[in-house]
Design a protein around this motif. Structure first.
Motif: not given
Ligand SMILES: CC(C)(COP(=O)(O)OP(=O)(O)OC[C@H]1O[C@@H](n2cnc3c(N)ncnc32)[C@H](O)[C@@H]1OP(=O)(O)O)[C@@H](O)C(=O)NCCC(=O)NCCS
Length: 169
Positions: A151-168
């Motif tokens: 198995h290949e390595a697994e890299l962590m992708y961390r997205i954020g901080p998420i500031r948008k409201e859910k409507e946006e």
């Protein structure tokens, strides 16, 4: 463009076997047991999504909020049926989860990606761009944690901080 007939719904146990087939057919994702997909459908429907197109399943995302870090949602697997790829469906399913009530208060999305999976890397970078968040990449599971060097390595992708409201989103 995404097929206009597509609806985003929560998975049901009846979807488990078809989801298993979709994952198998990618040839790149780790195929878990059917039981595993049944558990996701039955116990984690609020944070998973099925893209339904008529009677077919066009895509699926499994995810869950980390019990010890509730500001983070972890995305496990994303799959789009081959004929529906490249139309924005993968991105749309991820946004669908972020917009749900179950993601109220979520500020980070984490996932792991193998270095060879370019479509997956593009998918998460695209999501980060669309929602105006950073995407940081770090080591997560080095290849030697997997047995038999298969198995290949697994890299962590961390997205954020998420500031948008859910409507946006
Ligand atoms: C990865 C996957 C879910 C993407 O779904 P999708 O609906 O095609 O993705 P989208 O149309 O929303 O595209 C998102 C981004 O990925 C890019 N992308 C999609 N397919 C790609 C490919 N084959 N190669 C490179 N980039 C690709 C798109 O161009 C877009 O980026 P851009 O806006 O910068 O151009 C789909 O290819 C798939 O099911 N692959 C097999 C399973 C897998 O690898 N899952 C991910 C790991 S869990």
């Amino acid at each position: 463009m995404i097929d206009g007939k597509i609806q985003f719904v929560k998975p049901r146990a009846e979807d488990g076997a078809r989801i298993w087939e979709l994952i198998r057919d990618t040839g790149v994702l780790d195929l878990n047991s059917t039981y595993c997909y049944l558990i996701l459908c039955k116990y984690f429907p609020d944070s998973c999504v099925v893209a339904r197109c008529g009677g077919e399943i066009a895509g699926f995302v499994s995810a869950f909020r980390l019990p010890q870090y509730p500001e983070t949602i972890f995305v496990w697997q994303v799959v789009v049926a081959e004929k529906q790829r490249g139309k924005g469906l993968g991105t749309a399913m991820l946004k669908e989860i972020l917009k749900r009530k179950t993601c109220a208060g979520v500020r980070f999305l984490e996932t792991t990606v193998t270095p060879s999976n370019e479509p997956s890397q593009s998918l998460f970078r695209r999501l980060a761009r669309d929602i105006g968040a950073r995407c940081e990449v770090a080591e997560c599971f080095p290849a030697d944690l997997f047995p038999e060097g298969r198995h290949e390595a697994e890299l962590m992708y961390r997205i954020g901080p998420i500031r948008k409201e859910k409507e946006e989103i």
